[in-house]
Write a protein that holds these residues in place. Structure first.
Motif, PDB file in Angstrom:
ATOM      1  N   ALA A   1      37.199  44.498  26.051  1.00 57.95           N
ATOM      2  CA  ALA A   1      37.712  45.147  26.596  1.00 57.95           C
ATOM      3  C   ALA A   1      38.116  45.448  27.677  1.00 57.95           C
ATOM      4  N   THR A   2      37.369  46.118  28.563  1.00 52.11           N
ATOM      5  CA  THR A   2      37.361  46.335  29.692  1.00 52.11           C
ATOM      6  C   THR A   2      37.612  45.469  30.943  1.00 52.11           C
ATOM      7  N   LEU A   3      36.880  43.964  30.442  1.00 50.13           N
ATOM      8  CA  LEU A   3      36.851  42.597  30.582  1.00 50.13           C
ATOM      9  C   LEU A   3      38.667  42.449  30.877  1.00 50.13           C
ATOM     10  N   ALA A   4      39.287  42.100  30.237  1.00 47.93           N
ATOM     11  CA  ALA A   4      40.483  41.965  29.773  1.00 47.93           C
ATOM     12  C   ALA A   4      41.714  43.088  30.445  1.00 47.93           C
ATOM     13  N   ARG A   5      41.332  44.114  30.795  1.00 48.73           N
ATOM     14  CA  ARG A   5      42.038  44.819  31.868  1.00 48.73           C
ATOM     15  C   ARG A   5      41.468  44.898  33.028  1.00 48.73           C
ATOM     16  N   ARG A   6      40.469  44.497  33.693  1.00 50.28           N
ATOM     17  CA  ARG A   6      40.196  44.329  34.697  1.00 50.28           C
ATOM     18  C   ARG A   6      40.824  43.136  35.495  1.00 50.28           C
ATOM     19  N   TRP A   7      41.024  42.203  34.224  1.00 43.80           N
ATOM     20  CA  TRP A   7      41.636  40.147  34.593  1.00 43.80           C
ATOM     21  C   TRP A   7      42.095  40.646  33.775  1.00 43.80           C
ATOM     22  N   PRO A   8      43.411  41.301  33.846  1.00 44.86           N
ATOM     23  CA  PRO A   8      44.220  40.629  32.962  1.00 44.86           C
ATOM     24  C   PRO A   8      45.243  40.247  33.347  1.00 44.86           C
ATOM     25  N   GLU A   9      44.851  38.291  33.871  1.00 41.67           N
ATOM     26  CA  GLU A   9      45.580  37.486  33.771  1.00 41.67           C
ATOM     27  C   GLU A   9      44.344  36.421  32.792  1.00 41.67           C
ATOM     28  N   ALA A  10      43.309  36.799  32.836  1.00 37.99           N
ATOM     29  CA  ALA A  10      42.450  35.682  32.234  1.00 37.99           C
ATOM     30  C   ALA A  10      42.852  35.980  30.617  1.00 37.99           C
TER      31      ALA A  10
END
Length: 261
Positions: free
Chosen positions: A46-55
């Protein structure tokens, strides 16, 4: 082998730190397709989704128990999803921009050969970041293997535990990445962790390294094994006035596929 997501995240602050030290070296700007290979309970994915919200961020794991826990994360981020997958059978989709695999490859025999194939399949400019434990020869693991190989336990536990062959050294992963036409960085870190409580090192390994033993033994035998193992751990990791110091060595490697490769 079943996993207990609650036990796994018990030492979250300590277990999570290598993930952030690893992903901090990924310099991808606006990736569109990100894979977390061996995502566990999904909180770090989930932290990756927050870091790259367009991905589109996909967490993959072979444990249904872990994925059941991860499902709660998926609804919090539009681009985040999870799926059941065996790392050994996985191939990066052509559109993959970033692959992260944190504390998972040590469970996959032959993963160094697989790594070479994964890197070959990545498109130019894509990133691959991995972290594995480097403590297989530490007392926490060596004592477990020694006890499992004893006359009492070897009939039930022969071949259950793997040793230092489970992972390579930093230079091994660096070489694979350089051979795959990547720019690469590899390093190791030993975190001197101070654990508290009764038999804290035993409690730590219950969430990970001790899982194969627990899966192979009955509940009664599992308790008997733990009692012997705990006594050996107390001698190897004596309690101090500040707690029990537990060195935690980790191995990291990050690669970017070179343009034109």
């Amino acid at each position: 082998m079943k996993w207990d997501p609650v036990k796994y995240v018990q030492f979250g602050d300590y277990r999570d730190r290598p993930f952030f030290d690893l992903t901090g070296r990924i310099q991808a700007d606006r990736p569109q397709h990100v894979v977390d290979l061996g995502c566990g309970p999904g909180n770090l994915t989930a932290t990756l989704a927050r870091r790259w919200p367009e991905a589109q961020v996909v967490g993959l794991d072979s444990s249904r128990e872990m994925l059941d826990r991860a499902a709660a994360q998926a609804g919090k981020h539009a681009g985040l999803s999870f799926g059941l997958a065996d790392i050994a059978a996985w191939t990066p989709p052509a559109e993959t921009d970033v692959v992260v695999t944190n504390a998972a490859l040590q469970w996959v025999p032959g993963h160094q050969e697989m790594l070479a194939g994964w890197l070959a399949a990545l498109k130019p400019g894509a990133w691959f970041a991995m972290q594995v434990p480097g403590n297989f020869n530490a007392p926490s693991h060596a004592l477990m293997r020694e006890l499992a190989g004893s006359a009492r336990w070897s009939p039930q536990l022969d071949g259950v535990l793997r040793g230092g062959e489970s992972v390579g050294e930093p230079g091994d992963y660096l070489g694979i990445m350089l051979d795959a036409a990547c720019t690469a960085d590899a390093w190791e870190t030993t975190y001197e962790q101070v654990l508290t409580g009764t038999d804290p090192v035993l409690d730590w390994v219950r969430g990970t390294a001790l899982r194969p033993v627990a899966a192979a033994l009955s509940a009664e035998d599992g308790h008997a094994f733990e009692a012997e193992y705990a006594a050996a751990l107390r001698a190897a990791y004596p309690a101090t006035a500040h707690g029990t110091v537990f060195p935690f060595r980790r191995i990291f490697a990050v690669a970017q596929k070179q343009p034109g490769a």
